[in-house]
Structures are given as structure tokens and as C-alpha cells.
Design a protein around this motif. Structure first.
Motif: not given
Length: 517
Positions: A318-339
Motif C-alpha cells: 500500500x506504499x511504494x515510494x522508492x525515493x522517499x526519505x522515510x518510509x519507502x514501502x509498506x505492505x501487509x499479508x493475511x493468511x487463513x487456513x481451514x482443514x
């Protein structure tokens, strides 16, 4: 659990970088990123209300890639930079060892972990990433690479270190029949060969041992956002032994089919193989989905019992700013299992039998969530955790030492296991080839119930007294050893009433050095 030496996908795609994207069309380095099936509405919501705007007030941008997307000549997933994914290589530089016929892959994974429980025998219980406390350990040294001669392909990856014992020890199929499968296979993390067809965007058929695709995390910790996997990954398969067919109908989609011996097994428990599939879909550079499914009969002594497992993950940058001076990228992952498991005395959620008996529940419901921030090019911070619900305890990692004996005596239909964990990880990454990692992890069991008529455990993790002996050593009592090197504990009576010290929670600090070429 799962996962795997995967490939780096580059911001600016070169021919070498494209080959390393998954090496599916050329040499096949197995990829372990994981994402859930697509939801376009959800994706649009994230784009519209992205936290990225709070930092930079600009639209999220995908990287400009020179490789043309969705053409016959394009490699799978080569249209974008996927080095941000959890479970996928962050390397964007060419392999250190590369030639016309062979591409090398070498990893060193060393860790030091301190448990605040301070077990006397230094033994870690319930982890496939860690083995011993308060010692510098070589967890994983992987040496090998990909062989590619025209359309014939193969991959060999040898493994040395504590994981060559920790990962295979939960495979009970090796006790069926003669010959020691764990001994002959334990130093191989991947070994497969096959053929590539230039159809669609690639079709591969491989036979051998390959890394599984259930669970978000990669087998190679260099590719993960954290070091100690949450229960969803740690308690699901790290490897499969059999056949796989990989198809790439487009450069954004992979559909993979499995016909294997079983659920993280070298051999086969019963009279039928396991089978399943994996679907990867990356519609855009910032979005990643995967859905996995498994079916098999993997219970010793219960040939009529079958297992079904579904694993689904979603990742969003949700963030992609490769030349930024502070936070250059941000991402999350969510996983759900059922069995669940069904048959031979158990049911998915518990029900009455035809004879009036009760069939206890055996199912697996788990989830995990992680968020990662990148600061400049060299620093990363991840926070997250997960939860596991597993009545029947059929996927719980078996403890070691005397704890193994006690666990086996109380597990089975009617037992319960509920647990949760959380962690925070800080990475220093001075180059593509090295990561220095600092992590704090807390894990806890909230419900640990025994099968009817058996004695429940007091806990699951190793406490101060350890799980080995009163002294913490195996050479001060009547221990014996199998041909694979596994220790067999003497009767508890030989220790004058001593019992392994098992507790319901643990907190630990992990320091790891990860190097990959």
C-alpha cells in the motif's frame, strides 16, 4: 508450513533477472510467496483509502518494467517487481554463480536465540526454525542450484544444519517398512528433475522432492519478513515428495497440480497418494494472491481417514515510494487456513456415530497477519502474529525428549490445542546478499486438552527444567539412539520421579545472520 527457496523478481528486468523470477520456464527455483484469491472490490478499497496517501499524497505506482506483459515471449510474473513479497526473494541482483547450463544458489542461515524460560537443556520445543537456546547455531546451509540444458531442467539443493533434523522428524511415514528414509533424505531440501514445454507462458513437469506451497513463509528464511513462523506456516508442510505439473496460462497466473506421497512425508502412510493444487494470481505488481488445496490419507493406523486442507493468502503493497526519505514501502499479508480429518472414529466438527457413540472433532483453523515497513533501502520492520485451533492435535509439531513420550500418550481424537503468537522483527539489509535480523517472539497455548482417558500435559513449551533429563544431558542416563541419530529416552522411573518441565508460554529473542549468493 510452509515453504521454499524462491526467486528474486527485479525492478528493472534483465535476462538474468527474468530467469530468476521463478525459474519455472528455465530452471525452476520453487517460489513461496502466498496470496489469497482475488477480490477486486477489496483491492479498489485499499487503493482508494491507502495509507500511502498519508505519507506522500501521491497515487500508488507500480514499477516500470521493460519486459512486455502477457505476451508469448514474456516470463511468468516478470512484468513487475515482486521483491517486496513475504516468502519471496528480495534479491534484485544477478546470481553470483551463473552459466549457460547451471545457476548456483547458496544460503547461510545462522541464529542465536535466548528463551526467557531458560531451559537447562537448551532445547527449543515447537519450532521448525529453531533448535537450541543460548547457542550460536547453523540452522540452514543450502548449497545447490538449477541445471538447465535446452528444455530439460533440474534442481538440487543440499541442506545442512539443525533444520536437516528439525524438519523431517515429524514425518511418521518413515517408520513404515524397512530402510531409514529420514537418514537418506534429511540432507536434501530439494532434488527434482523434469521437462519444460514452450506452451502458453510455460509448462513444467517435475519429479522428486520439492518445497511445498502451503503456508505463507518460505523454507529459506532469507526470503521471509520474520524468522520464527507463526503456527499456520510452522505446522503445515515444508516439503512434498512426488510429481508436480506447473502451468502458466498467462504471465500473471500459475496453476500447479500435485501427486505426492503425502503431507510432508518421504513415504506413504496408506494405500493412496496425496494430491492437491496451488493457484497463484498477481493481477498487478502491488497485489498477490495464492490458494492451495490438499487431499490425502495421512494417519498411521487409520486407512479410512482422509484429510482436507485449504490455505489462502493475500498480500498488498500500500506504499511504494522508492525515493522517499522515510518510509519507502509498506505492505501487509493475511493468511487463513481451514482443514479437517474425517473417518475411522473422527469427524470434522464432532457428531454422533451410527452406533450411538460420539465422533470427536478433528479440524485445523488458523490465521496470521503481518505488516511490514521499509525505511530507505536498508532497513525493515515487521509486526504481526497468528492463531491456531487444532482439536485432535493432528498437525501440532511433536515436542522432543521426554516431552515427545508424554505428548504421544495424550494426543489423538478428543484432544485439543489452541495457541497464539506475536512477534516484531527489525532487519538491517546492507546489500542484496545479507540480512542481520533482530526479533522478539511470544507464543502461548490457551487450551491443551488430552484425549479421553489419558493424562493431560501441563504445558507444551520447554520450561526451566528442560525436556531431556535432570541434568539436561543425554549421556548421564540410559538413553539409546536410532540409526538416524534420534535419541530414545529411558523410562521416566529411571530418573527417580523427574518429569519434563512443560509450560504454556514462552518469550524469546532471536538474532540471525542470513547470507545468500
Amino acid at each position: 508450513m510452509g515453504i521454499v527457496a524462491s526467486s528474486g523478481e527485479n525492478t528493472t528486468i534483465s535476462i538474468t533477472a527474468i530467469d530468476s523470477t521463478i525459474k519455472e520456464p528455465v530452471a525452476a527455483a520453487s517460489q513461496q510467496s502466498a496470496n489469497k484469491n482475488s477480490n477486486s472490490l477489496l483491492s479498489s478499497i485499499f487503493t482508494k483509502f491507502s495509507p500511502h496517501k498519508q505519507f506522500y499524497f501521491k497515487k500508488i505506482k507500480d514499477t516500470d518494467i521493460v519486459a512486455a506483459a502477457d505476451t508469448v515471449a514474456s516470463q511468468p510474473f516478470a512484468f513487475g517487481d515482486f521483491s517486496w513479497l513475504n516468502g519471496n526473494s528480495r534479491k534484485t541482483s544477478p546470481p553470483a554463480f551463473d552459466s549457460k547450463y547451471f545457476t548456483g544458489d547458496v544460503t547461510f542461515d545462522l541464529n542465536y536465540t535466548h528463551s526467557f524460560n531458560k531451559p537447562i537443556d537448551n532445547t527449543v520445543v515447537g519450532s521448525t526454525a529453531l533448535a537450541r537456546n543460548n547457542e550460536l547455531q547453523l540452522s540452514f546451509m543450502g548449497i545447490g542450484g538449477d541445471i538447465h540444458v535446452n528444455n530439460v531442467r533440474g534442481r538440487v539443493m543440499m541442506q545442512f544444519g539443525t533444520r536437516s533434523t528439525v524438519v523431517p522428524r515429524n514425518d511418521g511415514s518413515s517408520y513404515k517398512g524397512q530402510y531409514d528414509l529420514q537418514t537418506i533424505y534429511r540432507y536434501i531440501s530439494e532434488a527434482y528433475a523434469g521437462y519444460h514445454w514452450d506452451k502458453w507462458h510455460g509448462i513444467n513437469l517435475d519429479a522428486g522432492i520439492f518445497m511445498s506451497y502451503i503456508g505463507l513463509c518460505s523454507y529459506n528464511n532469507f526470503e521471509n519478513w520474520g524468522y520464527q513462523p507463526s503456527y499456520t506456516s510452522d505446522n503445515t508442510p515444508w516439503f512434498f515428495n512426488g510429481l508436480r505439473l506447473q502451468t502458466f496460462p498467462t504471465d500473471k497466473l500459475k496453476v500447479e497440480l500435485w501427486l505426492i506421497n503425502g503431507w510432508q512425508t518421504y513415504g506413504r502412510f496408506n494405500n493412496m497418494p496425496g494430491m492437491g493444487f496451488s493457484i497463484y494470481y498477481r493481477p498487478k505488481e502491488r497485489v498477490d494472491y495464492v490458494s492451495n488445496f490438499y487431499y490425502g490419507k495421512d494417519d498411521e493406523g487409520a486407512p479410512g481417514r482422509y484429510r482436507i486442507h485449504s490455505d489462502n493468502s493475500y498480500q498488498f503493497r500500500y506504499v511504494n515510494h522508492p525515493n522517499g526519505k522515510f518510509i519507502t514501502k509498506a505492505a501487509f499479508s493475511i493468511t487463513g487456513d481451514f482443514g479437517f480429518e474425517n473417518g475411522d472414529g473422527v469427524s470434522p466438527f464432532g457428531k454422533g456415530g451410527k452406533d450411538g457413540s460420539y465422533l470427536p472433532a478433528q479440524n485445523f483453523i488458523s490465521g496470521m497477519f503481518y505488516n511490514r515497513l521499509w525505511f530507505g533501502k536498508h532497513f525493515g520492520w515487521t509486526i504481526g502474529g497468528g492463531y491456531m485451533h487444532n482439536p485432535g492435535q493432528y498437525l501440532v509439531l511433536t515436542p522432543t525428549g521426554y516431552a515427545d513420550t508424554l505428548f504421544q500418550s495424550q494426543t489423538g481424537p478428543g484432544s485439543t490445542f489452541n495457541a497464539w503468537d506475536c512477534s516484531t522483527t527489525f532487519d538491517y539489509m546492507p546489500s542484496d546478499n545479507i540480512t542481520l535480523r533482530f526479533e522478539f517472539v511470544h507464543r502461548a497455548v490457551t487450551d491443551l486438552g488430552a484425549a479421553p482417558g489419558t493424562t493431560p500435559l501441563k504445558g507444551y513449551f520447554a520450561g526451566a527444567g528442560g525436556v531431556t533429563s535432570p541434568s539436561g544431558y543425554t549421556n548421564t542416563g540410559q538413553y539409546s539412539y536410532t540409526s538416524s541419530g534420534a535419541s530414545i529416552a529411558p523410562p521416566l522411573s529411571s530418573w527417580g520421579g523427574w518429569m519434563p518441565d512443560l509450560v504454556k508460554s514462552e518469550s524469546r529473542i532471536i538474532i540471525a545472520l542470513l547470507v545468500r549468493f
